[in-house]
Scaffold this motif. Structure first.
Motif, PDB file in Angstrom:
ATOM      1  N   THR A 218      -4.649   5.746   8.759  1.00 44.89           N
ATOM      2  CA  THR A 218      -4.046   7.067   8.967  1.00 44.89           C
ATOM      3  C   THR A 218      -4.958   8.162   8.448  1.00 44.89           C
ATOM      4  OG1 THR A 218      -1.850   6.089   8.730  1.00 44.89           O
ATOM      5  CG2 THR A 218      -2.013   8.482   8.527  1.00 44.89           C
ATOM      6  N   THR A 219      -5.514   7.932   7.258  1.00 47.97           N
ATOM      7  CA  THR A 219      -6.426   8.916   6.666  1.00 47.97           C
ATOM      8  C   THR A 219      -7.656   9.115   7.541  1.00 47.97           C
ATOM      9  OG1 THR A 219      -5.716   8.249   4.444  1.00 47.97           O
ATOM     10  CG2 THR A 219      -7.773   9.475   4.612  1.00 47.97           C
ATOM     11  N   GLY A 220      -8.245   7.976   7.962  1.00 39.94           N
ATOM     12  CA  GLY A 220      -9.463   8.062   8.766  1.00 39.94           C
ATOM     13  C   GLY A 220      -9.215   8.643  10.143  1.00 39.94           C
ATOM     14  N   ALA A 221      -8.120   8.244  10.782  1.00 31.43           N
ATOM     15  CA  ALA A 221      -7.817   8.734  12.135  1.00 31.43           C
ATOM     16  C   ALA A 221      -7.660  10.249  12.135  1.00 31.43           C
ATOM     17  CB  ALA A 221      -6.549   8.066  12.648  1.00 31.43           C
ATOM     18  N   TYR A 222      -7.043  10.774  11.073  1.00 29.42           N
ATOM     19  CA  TYR A 222      -6.879  12.225  10.961  1.00 29.42           C
ATOM     20  C   TYR A 222      -8.240  12.892  10.795  1.00 29.42           C
ATOM     21  CZ  TYR A 222      -5.306  16.734   9.152  1.00 29.42           C
ATOM     22  OH  TYR A 222      -5.089  18.072   8.951  1.00 29.42           O
ATOM     23  N   ALA A 223      -9.111  12.274   9.988  1.00 29.81           N
ATOM     24  CA  ALA A 223     -10.435  12.860   9.742  1.00 29.81           C
ATOM     25  C   ALA A 223     -11.298  12.869  10.992  1.00 29.81           C
ATOM     26  CB  ALA A 223     -11.131  12.087   8.618  1.00 29.81           C
ATOM     27  N   PHE A 224     -11.106  11.896  11.878  1.00 30.94           N
ATOM     28  CA  PHE A 224     -11.924  11.807  13.084  1.00 30.94           C
ATOM     29  C   PHE A 224     -11.641  12.949  14.064  1.00 30.94           C
ATOM     30  CE2 PHE A 224     -12.771   7.269  12.094  1.00 30.94           C
ATOM     31  CZ  PHE A 224     -14.143   7.279  12.306  1.00 30.94           C
ATOM     32  N   VAL A 225     -10.487  13.574  13.928  1.00 35.08           N
ATOM     33  CA  VAL A 225     -10.145  14.675  14.826  1.00 35.08           C
ATOM     34  C   VAL A 225     -11.066  15.868  14.584  1.00 35.08           C
ATOM     35  CG1 VAL A 225      -8.343  16.326  15.458  1.00 35.08           C
ATOM     36  CG2 VAL A 225      -7.747  13.921  15.014  1.00 35.08           C
ATOM     37  N   PHE A 226     -11.533  16.013  13.359  1.00 33.48           N
ATOM     38  CA  PHE A 226     -12.387  17.148  13.004  1.00 33.48           C
ATOM     39  C   PHE A 226     -13.857  16.740  13.052  1.00 33.48           C
ATOM     40  CE2 PHE A 226      -8.269  17.605  10.963  1.00 33.48           C
ATOM     41  CZ  PHE A 226      -7.870  18.831  11.456  1.00 33.48           C
TER      42      PHE A 226
ATOM     43  N   THR B  31     -13.063  -2.013  13.173  1.00 26.76           N
ATOM     44  CA  THR B  31     -12.741  -2.307  14.580  1.00 26.76           C
ATOM     45  C   THR B  31     -11.672  -1.357  15.107  1.00 26.76           C
ATOM     46  OG1 THR B  31     -13.271  -4.643  14.201  1.00 26.76           O
ATOM     47  CG2 THR B  31     -11.979  -4.114  16.164  1.00 26.76           C
ATOM     48  N   MET B  32     -10.667  -1.081  14.283  1.00 27.64           N
ATOM     49  CA  MET B  32      -9.603  -0.159  14.690  1.00 27.64           C
ATOM     50  C   MET B  32     -10.152   1.241  14.937  1.00 27.64           C
ATOM     51  SD  MET B  32      -6.617  -1.466  12.069  1.00 27.64           S
ATOM     52  CE  MET B  32      -5.427  -0.187  12.495  1.00 27.64           C
ATOM     53  N   PHE B  33     -11.099   1.664  14.090  1.00 31.43           N
ATOM     54  CA  PHE B  33     -11.694   2.991  14.269  1.00 31.43           C
ATOM     55  C   PHE B  33     -12.548   3.056  15.529  1.00 31.43           C
ATOM     56  CE2 PHE B  33     -11.410   4.042   9.488  1.00 31.43           C
ATOM     57  CZ  PHE B  33     -10.216   4.707   9.688  1.00 31.43           C
ATOM     58  N   VAL B  34     -13.269   1.976  15.822  1.00 27.59           N
ATOM     59  CA  VAL B  34     -14.086   1.941  17.038  1.00 27.59           C
ATOM     60  C   VAL B  34     -13.195   2.102  18.264  1.00 27.59           C
ATOM     61  CG1 VAL B  34     -15.554   0.498  18.498  1.00 27.59           C
ATOM     62  CG2 VAL B  34     -15.955   0.577  16.026  1.00 27.59           C
ATOM     63  N   ILE B  35     -12.109   1.352  18.305  1.00 27.35           N
ATOM     64  CA  ILE B  35     -11.177   1.435  19.443  1.00 27.35           C
ATOM     65  C   ILE B  35     -10.562   2.827  19.534  1.00 27.35           C
ATOM     66  CG2 ILE B  35      -9.006   0.534  20.364  1.00 27.35           C
ATOM     67  CD1 ILE B  35      -9.766  -2.167  19.075  1.00 27.35           C
ATOM     68  N   TRP B  36     -10.149   3.352  18.387  1.00 27.75           N
ATOM     69  CA  TRP B  36      -9.526   4.682  18.327  1.00 27.75           C
ATOM     70  C   TRP B  36     -10.458   5.752  18.876  1.00 27.75           C
ATOM     71  CZ3 TRP B  36      -5.197   7.477  17.179  1.00 27.75           C
ATOM     72  CH2 TRP B  36      -5.356   8.796  16.774  1.00 27.75           C
ATOM     73  N   THR B  37     -11.689   5.758  18.408  1.00 27.22           N
ATOM     74  CA  THR B  37     -12.627   6.813  18.811  1.00 27.22           C
ATOM     75  C   THR B  37     -13.073   6.646  20.264  1.00 27.22           C
ATOM     76  OG1 THR B  37     -14.439   5.509  17.853  1.00 27.22           O
ATOM     77  CG2 THR B  37     -13.459   7.232  16.482  1.00 27.22           C
TER      78      THR B  37
END
Length: 393
Positions: A228-236, A309-315
């Motif tokens: 959750t923390t990382g996904a929010y940070a990736f937006v910026f 892996t979750m971040f790769v898929i998310w981005t």
């Protein structure tokens, strides 16, 4: 046909699971490997003392007492605890003239246990039945050679080896000893030759017995917070800009720091570090602490890989390249997504997960030797108190 009863006396946990897997297939193999003159029956019995002491003599004497009380012909104790003779790792022993043997799993290392334990049981039973002198071993070897190849998966076909030769046995070989006058109660003992590689093998075997992959279930809350923390940070744009300024060396250091930080935080936050006590020596305590550290380290690495892996898929699915080119001021390709996700996994582990606690603390505690030992000692005391009350009656 005469019947021979063999009892597998196991510690709770891994030893019990292996005993359950082996008890059905061992009778036919005992007939093949030992003697076809008997009908072999294999029973399974769980005993907390077998997994409650690092003293091999106590385990053997407990197994002997249970064998005599139950009227079994043979008993083989299986323990997940490391056993030592003057800090030299013991893998297996046979009690002289008592038809009792002992196997310590950590001595096999971090390897698939089923076949090795099966071969070790057959070898120890062979030692008990035919004897351990050079002449006895030669006679047993001749008998093994005369057999057909009914069991091709029995890798051990040599009468002086505990298990068949595999990579681990080449890297850290076992030594067969007949103690004689130095320890007259033990007819044969299998140890690890090198103290250094032997200790490394024992620690890896203890980590395997802790089953770090099962502990990963406790990481659910930490994984959610970190993602959750990382996904929010990736937006910026900040994380994407770090992609252009962070060197690979710096990213590697940040990954190592985040993994070690979370590992140490879990150990300290949940009180997993063994302290001085009357129940264990400094040597055993250090061994347990090393095992706890490496068990958690493996679990945290698994967590980190899944988070990455979750971040790769998310981005890849939700971050369009056109938007990211605004942040990076350069063309965006797959390497950009992978590298930024790697940095994001490290930062999220530190910011989002550090400071979190496991919801299911019991899962973590059960994966440490010290806690399992404490539980087993409590059960042993309960059984002793029960026996004393029965004796009084």
């Amino acid at each position: 046909m005469a019947v021979k009863n063999v009892a597998l006396i196991t510690a709770p946990g891994l030893a019990k699971r292996l005993g359950d897997d082996l008890k059905e297939e061992l009778p036919a193999m005992l007939s093949y490997y030992i003697s076809e003159e008997y009908e072999w029956h294999v029973e399974l019995h769980e005993d907390p003392l077998t997994g409650g002491t690092n003293n091999s003599r106590e385990v053997l004497e407990s197994a002997l007492k249970r064998k005599d009380n139950a009227g079994w012909d043979y008993a083989v104790a299986l323990t997940d605890l490391p056993l030592f003779e003057e800090e030299k790792p013991i893998v297996a022993e046979v009690f002289k003239d008592r038809d009792v043997a002992l196997i310590s799993f950590p001595g096999f290392g971090a390897v698939p246990m089923h076949k090795r334990v099966r071969e070790a049981i057959l070898q120890l039973m062979n030692e008990i039945h035919f004897g351990s002198s050079d002449a006895d071993r030669e006679e047993a070897q001749q008998r093994i050679r005369s057999k057909d190849n009914r069991y091709d998966d029995l890798k051990n076909k040599k009468s002086t080896r505990l298990v068949g030769k595999r990579m681990m046995e080449i890297v850290s070989p076992m030594k067969r000893e007949t103690p004689g006058e130095s320890d007259p109660d033990i007819v044969v003992r299998f140890t690890l030759k090198s103290r250094i590689t032997g200790l490394m093998r024992v620690v890896s075997g203890m980590v395997y017995a802790n089953r770090p992959w099962e502990m990963f279930a406790a990481f659910g809350k930490i994984l959610v917070i970190a993602f959750t923390t990382g996904a929010y940070a990736f937006v910026f744009g900040t994380l994407w800009q770090l992609n252009t300024t962070y060197s690979i060396g710096r990213a590697v250091l940040m990954m190592i720091f985040s993994i070690l930080a979370l590992t140490i935080w879990i150990i300290m936050g949940h009180g997993l570090w063994e302290k001085k006590s009357e129940q264990s020596t400094n040597f055993i305590r250090n061994l347990y602490n090393a095992t706890t550290f490496f068990t958690l380290l493996i679990s945290v690495v698994m967590y980190y890989v899944i988070l990455f892996t979750m971040f790769v898929i998310w981005t890849l699915f939700l971050q369009p390249p056109a938007q990211l080119e605004i942040y990076t001021s350069e063309p965006v390709g797959l390497a950009t997504y992978l590298y930024t996700s790697w940095i994001g996994a490290s930062i999220s582990t530190i910011i989002g997960a550090l400071g979190s606690f496991f919801e299911n603390k019991e899962v973590v505690l059960n994966s440490t030797y010290g806690y399992r030992q404490h539980q087993r000692h409590e059960k042993i005391e309960e059984l002793r108190e029960k026996e004393e009350e029965e004796d009084k009656e």
